[in-house]
Design an enzyme around this catalytic site. Structure first.
Site, PDB file in Angstrom:
ATOM      1  N   ASP A  47      -6.781  -4.643  -2.646  1.00 40.45           N
ATOM      2  CA  ASP A  47      -6.379  -3.859  -1.462  1.00 40.45           C
ATOM      3  C   ASP A  47      -6.932  -4.457  -0.167  1.00 40.45           C
ATOM      4  O   ASP A  47      -6.874  -3.822   0.888  1.00 40.45           O
ATOM      5  CB  ASP A  47      -6.786  -2.383  -1.590  1.00 40.45           C
ATOM      6  CG  ASP A  47      -6.264  -1.531  -0.437  1.00 40.45           C
ATOM      7  OD1 ASP A  47      -5.121  -1.763   0.000  1.00 40.45           O
ATOM      8  OD2 ASP A  47      -6.998  -0.656   0.056  1.00 40.45           O
TER       9      ASP A  47
ATOM     10  N   TYR B 239       4.749   4.428  -3.162  1.00 40.61           N
ATOM     11  CA  TYR B 239       3.427   4.880  -2.715  1.00 40.61           C
ATOM     12  C   TYR B 239       3.567   6.347  -2.323  1.00 40.61           C
ATOM     13  O   TYR B 239       4.289   6.676  -1.376  1.00 40.61           O
ATOM     14  CB  TYR B 239       2.968   4.022  -1.539  1.00 40.61           C
ATOM     15  CG  TYR B 239       1.537   4.251  -1.070  1.00 40.61           C
ATOM     16  CD1 TYR B 239       0.593   4.901  -1.861  1.00 40.61           C
ATOM     17  CD2 TYR B 239       1.115   3.778   0.170  1.00 40.61           C
ATOM     18  CE1 TYR B 239      -0.708   5.078  -1.424  1.00 40.61           C
ATOM     19  CE2 TYR B 239      -0.194   3.950   0.614  1.00 40.61           C
ATOM     20  CZ  TYR B 239      -1.102   4.607  -0.186  1.00 40.61           C
ATOM     21  OH  TYR B 239      -2.396   4.789   0.243  1.00 40.61           O
TER      22      TYR B 239
ATOM     23  N   TYR C 250      -1.167   3.158  12.761  1.00 45.10           N
ATOM     24  CA  TYR C 250      -2.530   2.683  13.011  1.00 45.10           C
ATOM     25  C   TYR C 250      -2.441   1.209  13.415  1.00 45.10           C
ATOM     26  O   TYR C 250      -1.450   0.536  13.129  1.00 45.10           O
ATOM     27  CB  TYR C 250      -3.419   2.833  11.763  1.00 45.10           C
ATOM     28  CG  TYR C 250      -2.991   1.970  10.589  1.00 45.10           C
ATOM     29  CD1 TYR C 250      -3.515   0.698  10.394  1.00 45.10           C
ATOM     30  CD2 TYR C 250      -2.047   2.428   9.680  1.00 45.10           C
ATOM     31  CE1 TYR C 250      -3.102  -0.099   9.328  1.00 45.10           C
ATOM     32  CE2 TYR C 250      -1.626   1.644   8.610  1.00 45.10           C
ATOM     33  CZ  TYR C 250      -2.160   0.380   8.446  1.00 45.10           C
ATOM     34  OH  TYR C 250      -1.755  -0.411   7.399  1.00 45.10           O
TER      35      TYR C 250
HETATM   36  C1  0GY Z   1      -2.626   0.434   1.077  1.00 42.86           C
HETATM   37  C2  0GY Z   1      -2.967   1.632   1.775  1.00 42.86           C
HETATM   38  C3  0GY Z   1      -2.730   2.113   2.995  1.00 42.86           C
HETATM   39  C4  0GY Z   1      -1.934   1.558   3.990  1.00 42.86           C
HETATM   40  C5  0GY Z   1      -0.772   1.006   3.775  1.00 42.86           C
HETATM   41  O1  0GY Z   1       1.387   0.558   4.382  1.00 42.86           O
HETATM   42  C6  0GY Z   1       0.253   0.778   4.782  1.00 42.86           C
HETATM   43  O2  0GY Z   1      -0.031   0.807   5.974  1.00 42.86           O
HETATM   44  O3  0GY Z   1      -0.426   0.676   2.576  1.00 42.86           O
HETATM   45  C7  0GY Z   1      -3.279   3.426   3.289  1.00 42.86           C
HETATM   46  O4  0GY Z   1      -3.584   3.707   4.456  1.00 42.86           O
HETATM   47  O5  0GY Z   1      -3.436   4.234   2.354  1.00 42.86           O
HETATM   48  O6  0GY Z   1      -1.687   0.436   0.306  1.00 42.86           O
HETATM   49  O7  0GY Z   1      -3.327  -0.556   1.154  1.00 42.86           O
END
Ligand code: 0GY
Length: 291
Positions: free
Chosen positions: A247, A155, A47
């Protein structure tokens, strides 16, 4: 490459929270993006975010009443950690970082990041965000950064926990779980996946949990009361191993930009007394990032 076309900019004018964080409080999950003219986005990104430069983050920190930030490398910058490191280096020791690296990272690069205040690497298993990395590669990265005293941030989505649990518990470092492992709030606290996650935290004292991202899991919407029971359960059960963050700038949100003032006002609902708030916002993140 599947890549979302546009972005939702972060909230232009967040409300002032009614809750006042205690002096020294840490926003322990946020990001910086770009500016693209200086720090371009990664070709392999899934993205494209809006620019969210360090100056905006530091302004928001002061406005919300926080003292420090932990800046987590997000997937749109992939393994180019320069924007995050630049923010740390100019933060006056008010920001620490979590990097994203591949096996090819050199010891010189690791030392550069260590000096700047990086304290961990992130292993991202969210399929819509990153391509697959074999576990033996991740293990080798973990072993190298363990030598620097860093930790691993993981994550992943809760449905994948059963399959991934043995990998997580085999890591030789402290392990910090992003975003409560992404609970499905419709299923309730008793659902087997959430209960499995609580058992994992209970059985592994080297695991921390970020009680973050209500905006990603809510069905009801702001002020995210449907997410409160999940976060509060974790905070009350593991008060010495939870951390919290905004966040900001909320990458990749499908509809509307969350109001960081509203997100901050969740804190007293999930940590309902001063001792829990001090552990969540000061003692635990300071132990992980500033010790
Ligand atoms: C977050 C969440 C997102 C994105 C990322 O690494 C990332 O691009 O962490 C998400 O899209 O869930 O951790 O802020």
């Amino acid at each position: 490459m599947p890549m979302s076309a546009g972005y939702i900019p972060f909230h232009p004018n967040p409300s002032k929270p009614k809750y006042r964080p205690p002096a020294g409080a840490v926003d322990a999950h946020c990001h910086v993006f770009g500016p693209e003219a200086k720090f371009s986005y990664a070709p392999e990104r899934k993205y494209t975010p809006c620019d969210a430069p360090k100056e905006k983050l530091f302004q928001l920190r002061d406005f919300l009443g926080f003292d420090k930030n932990v800046i987590v490398q997000a997937s749109c910058h992939s393994k180019d950690n320069r924007a995050m490191v630049d923010a740390l280096e100019t933060s006056n020791n008010k920001a620490k970082g979590v990097a994203f690296v591949g096996e090819e990272v050199t010891d010189t690069e690791l030392k550069w990041m260590d000096r700047a205040g990086v304290k961990g690497v992130r292993f991202n298993f969210i399929k819509r965000l990153v391509d697959f990395t074999p576990r033996d590669v991740l293990h080798r990265i973990a072993t190298r950064v363990a030598g620097l005293g860093w930790h691993i941030v993981v994550y992943f989505e809760m449905a994948d926990l059963a399959e991934m649990e043995s990998f997580f518990t085999s890591l030789p470092t402290t392990v910090v779980v992003d975003h409560m492992a992404c609970p499905d709030v419709k299923k309730g606290l008793d659902n087997p996946d959430f209960q499995r996650f609580l058992r994992l935290l209970g059985a592994n004292k080297n695991f921390y949990c970020k009680v973050t991202c209500p905006e990603r899991f809510t069905v009801a919407g702001a002020p995210y009361d449907d997410v409160v029971p999940f976060a509060r359960t974790i905070v009350e059960r593991f008060p010495e191993r939870v951390i919290w963050g905004t966040d900001w700038p909320h990458p990749n949100m499908p509809k509307e930009a969350p109001d960081d003032g509203v997100i901050t006002d969740m804190i007293p609902k999930i940590a309902p007394n001063a001792a829990l708030q001090k552990a969540l916002l000061i003692d635990n993140p300071m132990r992980l990032y500033w010790a």
